[in-house]
Design a protein around this motif. Structure first.
Motif, PDB file in Angstrom:
ATOM      1  N   ARG A 299     101.460  12.715 110.533  1.00  0.00           N
ATOM      2  CA  ARG A 299     101.542  14.019 110.233  1.00  0.00           C
ATOM      3  C   ARG A 299     100.486  14.059 109.176  1.00  0.00           C
ATOM      4  O   ARG A 299     100.368  13.079 108.154  1.00  0.00           O
ATOM      5  CB  ARG A 299     102.829  14.492 109.821  1.00  0.00           C
TER       6      ARG A 299
ATOM      7  N   PHE B 133      97.580  18.470 105.233  1.00  0.00           N
ATOM      8  CA  PHE B 133      97.034  19.920 105.045  1.00  0.00           C
ATOM      9  C   PHE B 133      96.909  20.435 106.406  1.00  0.00           C
ATOM     10  O   PHE B 133      97.189  20.015 107.379  1.00  0.00           O
ATOM     11  CB  PHE B 133      95.535  19.447 104.800  1.00  0.00           C
ATOM     12  N   GLU B 134      96.811  21.733 106.157  1.00  0.00           N
ATOM     13  CA  GLU B 134      96.800  22.435 107.347  1.00  0.00           C
ATOM     14  C   GLU B 134      95.374  22.265 108.235  1.00  0.00           C
ATOM     15  O   GLU B 134      94.340  21.815 107.588  1.00  0.00           O
ATOM     16  CB  GLU B 134      96.570  24.018 107.067  1.00  0.00           C
TER      17      GLU B 134
ATOM     18  N   SER C 168      91.634  22.801 107.101  1.00  0.00           N
ATOM     19  CA  SER C 168      91.479  23.662 105.784  1.00  0.00           C
ATOM     20  C   SER C 168      92.041  22.454 104.611  1.00  0.00           C
ATOM     21  O   SER C 168      92.474  21.517 105.061  1.00  0.00           O
ATOM     22  CB  SER C 168      92.488  24.830 105.570  1.00  0.00           C
TER      23      SER C 168
ATOM     24  N   GLY D  63      99.939  21.920 103.635  1.00  0.00           N
ATOM     25  CA  GLY D  63     100.914  22.420 104.337  1.00  0.00           C
ATOM     26  C   GLY D  63     102.061  21.987 104.715  1.00  0.00           C
ATOM     27  O   GLY D  63     103.022  22.487 105.168  1.00  0.00           O
ATOM     28  N   ASN D  64     102.112  20.761 104.517  1.00  0.00           N
ATOM     29  CA  ASN D  64     103.393  19.797 104.660  1.00  0.00           C
ATOM     30  C   ASN D  64     103.674  18.901 103.580  1.00  0.00           C
ATOM     31  O   ASN D  64     102.971  18.006 102.885  1.00  0.00           O
ATOM     32  CB  ASN D  64     102.929  18.778 105.788  1.00  0.00           C
TER      33      ASN D  64
ATOM     34  N   SER E 249      99.981  27.275  96.433  1.00  0.00           N
ATOM     35  CA  SER E 249      99.770  26.013  96.707  1.00  0.00           C
ATOM     36  C   SER E 249      99.595  25.114  95.311  1.00  0.00           C
ATOM     37  O   SER E 249     100.130  24.028  95.173  1.00  0.00           O
ATOM     38  CB  SER E 249      98.452  25.699  97.561  1.00  0.00           C
TER      39      SER E 249
ATOM     40  N   THR F  37      86.353  20.312 105.177  1.00  0.00           N
ATOM     41  CA  THR F  37      86.803  21.223 105.722  1.00  0.00           C
ATOM     42  C   THR F  37      86.085  22.674 105.526  1.00  0.00           C
ATOM     43  O   THR F  37      86.305  23.640 106.308  1.00  0.00           O
ATOM     44  CB  THR F  37      88.291  21.604 105.274  1.00  0.00           C
TER      45      THR F  37
END
Length: 752
Positions: free
Chosen positions: A114, A117-118, A121, A125-126, A166, A209
């Motif tokens: 996992r 980051f998204e 981007s 995100g996690n 964030s 990104t």
């Protein structure tokens, strides 16, 4: 055996066919990148005893790699991907976590990876994964965890215009979970610019990104003029992966994101004239140098090669066996010919003896040799004479004496049935059948003659049209050629579809088979119900042709499309000055003339039986196509302007003063891993010169280390006394909340 080649393999497999276009030197082969797992790495924990309460922990929180170290270090101590694999181990009955490169240890961990980051981007995100990354970072830095906290200030990079949520969550995590005494955030590109002693300029930061263009005046970024292009190393690797999957849809190996990143980093470069180079990239001249071969692991079947002496002995045994078989066949044919001649002599002697015998004696003699009458004996003698004559001409070289087939007679057909006995009626039926066969042969011969006459007439009319109106005739020939080519492609497509059980042709074939048993498809038949009358209608038997050949008709089956195409192309070669040998299908199918072959397999022949060549990827036009997107985003379907247009817009409209524009263009600074493509700075300077005034000086320079300078700049800033004004202390966090930040020249603004 499984081939595990090194990074550079000096090998080649060429067929015996020689071509003047091929280079005699062997191709250079790169081995595909393997797993990024690096094994056990001892943690560099010796930095913590050297630190003090004022020594900052510097973390470059990148979407590709997380780098961390102390502010007194020259380089980061730990660097690893922002990935965590966490799962429940059934053997030990506990949850295990693998962080960074360790997450690629085996198939089990890779399946549970996992990312923090998204996708695509720099926004976290996690947060569970992010907490695991920070745990791993502090443990590897040797942080003792005194007073249940890290006990050291933390400097962390963040993307341009980072989301408030964030940053707020990261602040809460660092203060609440790790009890950090103070925190400061900064932009990686600005830290890199500070390390390279920049004051006024335009920063072009193309990272994993995204690509950002940041104008800087007096060491302060003009955040209102910052522009982002949604393209970086991640998107470039994904774009390359999609191109390769389209190029090799049936590639037997597995193409991974990590391998695509390595291929883009190692093989791609920025073209100085993209349109011209793209149109000439697959030219045979020099293609062996431009075409890069990436070899994937494969298992090659080992074939024991025999020596020339063994091959010669095997060939001699085959020839000897062939000679013996030919001799035996010739002997058997000769014996058969002798038996036929003896039988013919016996029947001729019998025919002579019958001339002076009574009817009763004639019938007795014919019955002994199983003849019905003297006519059957005469027919047998004629057949034997023809057979003997044909065999003698073939085997012993006798004189040829062809005889035309005489028109047969059928006298019993004119006799009434009541005048014939049972034997006569049977012979009459036999003569009627023989007459039908003879008439069918006569009709077929007449039809062939009519067909030859028709073809000759069509050829005459075609010649007249060509002589009277050559241009119109050529247009018709070109249209006929295109029609034949389309039919050949359709035939090949149907043939390929029949081999794919999921194709429409195969599904229709199976549906036809399923419906054969019933006149009402979809209706379940009951035992003892409808009678099975399949075959009563002649059209029923056409279903077998539909099952075997799909939707092709009888005419299409019988037509030789290849011969027809060759005939049309021969006419065009003779009468069309614009049509030459290179335009023919045969020439286009030749790999030495095929652009598709050069695109897929490079300038060398391809052996489909070789596992080594089947597991190879050829990078040619992709080498310049992937890096070109930052200059022309439209080629990847991105509805944004390129960096040249963005830079010109920032300098022309984002800066009001002329002296500011001049000072910015004198120092265009490149940083980030995506700017490391060869020729990036030269192409940028040349295209900026084309869109900006000629009198404006332009200078483009690159960071000393576009990848590490962001962390090094942050460490340098953290060690400087001026950095104290950018830290948010724990007391300020408790008083003003997690949304509070302090502005400084190397971070985001509180309000944009």
């Amino acid at each position: 055996m499984t081939i595990t080649a090194t990074r550079y393999v000096d090998t080649v497999t060429l067929s015996s066919r020689s071509d003047t276009r091929l280079s005699p030197k062997p191709p250079r082969i790169w081995h595909a990148a393997g797993s990024p797992f690096k094994g056990y790495q001892p943690p560099p924990i010796d930095g913590y005893p050297q630190s003090s309460s004022n020594t900052a922990i510097v973390i470059d929180n990148g979407a590709s790699l997380l780098r961390a170290g102390w502010s007194f270090d020259k380089s980061p101590r730990v660097s690893f991907p922002a990935t965590v694999a966490r799962y429940r181990d059934r053997k030990y009955n506990r949850t295990v976590s693998y962080v960074g490169y360790n997450a690629f240890a085996d198939a089990t961990t890779r399946g549970q990876i996992r990312n923090a980051f998204e996708p695509g981007s720099s926004v976290v995100g996690n947060w569970d994964v992010m907490e695991g990354l920070l745990d791993y970072t502090f443990v590897n830095l040797g942080v003792a965890g005194e007073d249940r906290g890290v006990g050291r200030p933390i400097v962390m990079t963040e993307p341009v215009a980072n989301l408030g949520y964030s940053r707020k969550t990261m602040t809460e995590l660092l203060f609440e979970c790790y009890s950090a005494p103070s925190i400061a955030y900064g932009i990686d590109a600005l830290f890199s610019y500070r390390l390279n002693k920049g004051r006024n300029g335009l920063i072009i930061s193309s990272s994993h990104t995204a690509t950002h263009l940041i104008p800087v005046l007096d060491s302060k970024p003009i955040m209102s003029s910052v522009t982002r292009l949604n393209w970086g190393g991640y998107q470039g690797a994904d774009y390359l992966l999609k191109l390769l999957k389209l190029k090799y849809p049936t590639f037997p190996g597995k193409l991974t994101d990590y391998q695509a990143e390595e291929m883009a980093r190692e093989h791609c470069y920025v073209s100085q004239n993209y349109d011209w180079e793209m149109s000439n990239f697959l030219d045979w001249s020099g293609l062996e140098d431009r075409d890069h071969i990436v070899q994937y692991s494969f298992t090659e079947q080992v074939v024991v090669e025999k020596s020339e002496e063994e091959l010669a002995r095997i060939a001699e045994r085959k020839r000897e066996g062939g000679r013996r078989l030919q001799e035996q066949a010739a002997k058997m044919r000769l014996e058969k010919l002798i038996r036929k001649e003896q039988t013919l002599d016996y029947y001729k002697d019998l025919q002579q003896r019958l001339a002076n015998q009574t009817k009763k004696e004639v019938k007795r003699l014919l019955d002994e040799d199983e003849f019905k009458d003297e006519a059957q004996l005469e027919k047998t003698i004629q057949d034997l004479e023809k057979s003997v004559r044909k065999a003698r001409n073939k085997d012993v070289g006798g004189p040829e004496n062809p005889e035309e087939e005489a028109e047969p007679t059928f006298p019993l057909l004119d006799v009434a049935d009541d005048q014939l006995d049972e034997a006569g009626l049977k012979e009459k039926r036999h003569q009627r059948l023989m007459k039908s066969g003879y008439e069918a042969r006569v009709r077929a011969k007449a039809e062939k003659e009519l067909e030859r006459t028709r073809l000759a007439e069509e050829e005459r009319l075609d010649n007249e049209r060509r002589e009277n109106d050559l241009d119109s005739w050529l247009e018709g020939r070109r249209a006929a050629r295109q029609n034949l080519l389309q039919r050949i492609k359709e035939r090949d497509r149907l043939k390929a579809d029949l081999g794919n059980r999921k194709s429409l042709a195969s599904q229709m074939r199976m549906k036809t088979l399923a419906n054969l048993a019933s006149d009402q498809p979809g209706k379940k038949r009951r035992r003892g119900g409808d009678d099975d009358n399949f075959g009563a209608n002649d059209d029923d038997w056409g279903v077998y042709r539909a099952v075997a050949m799909g939707e092709q008709s009888d005419d299409e089956e019988e037509e030789d499309l290849g011969a027809g195409l060759k005939g049309v192309e021969a006419q065009l070669l003779k009468y069309d000055p614009t049509f030459n040998e290179s335009h023919t299908l045969e020439a286009q199918s030749d790999w030495t003339q095929s652009l598709i072959h050069a695109f897929l397999r490079g300038p060398r022949p391809f052996d489909s039986e070789s596992q080594q060549e089947t597991h190879q990827i050829h990078l040619n036009v992709e080498r310049i196509r992937v890096p070109e997107v930052v200059f022309q985003p439209s080629i990847a379907g991105l509805d944004q302007a390129g960096i040249v247009d963005i830079a010109a817009d920032i300098t022309n409209h984002g800066l009001a003063k002329a002296e500011d524009r001049v000072s910015v263009l004198r120092n265009i600074f490149l940083t980030g891993g995506n700017t490391m493509f060869a020729g990036f700075d030269e192409r940028l300077k040349r295209e900026l010169r084309a869109v900006l005034p000629a009198e404006v000086p332009i200078n483009v320079r690159k960071a000393n280390n576009p990848i590490l300078d962001a962390w090094r700049g942050a460490a340098q800033w953290a060690a400087a006394p001026e950095s104290s004004q950018g830290f948010v202390t724990r007391q300020e966090y408790e008083e003003k909340g997690s949304d509070y930040i302090k502005e400084h020249n190397f971070g985001n603004a509180a309000t944009l």
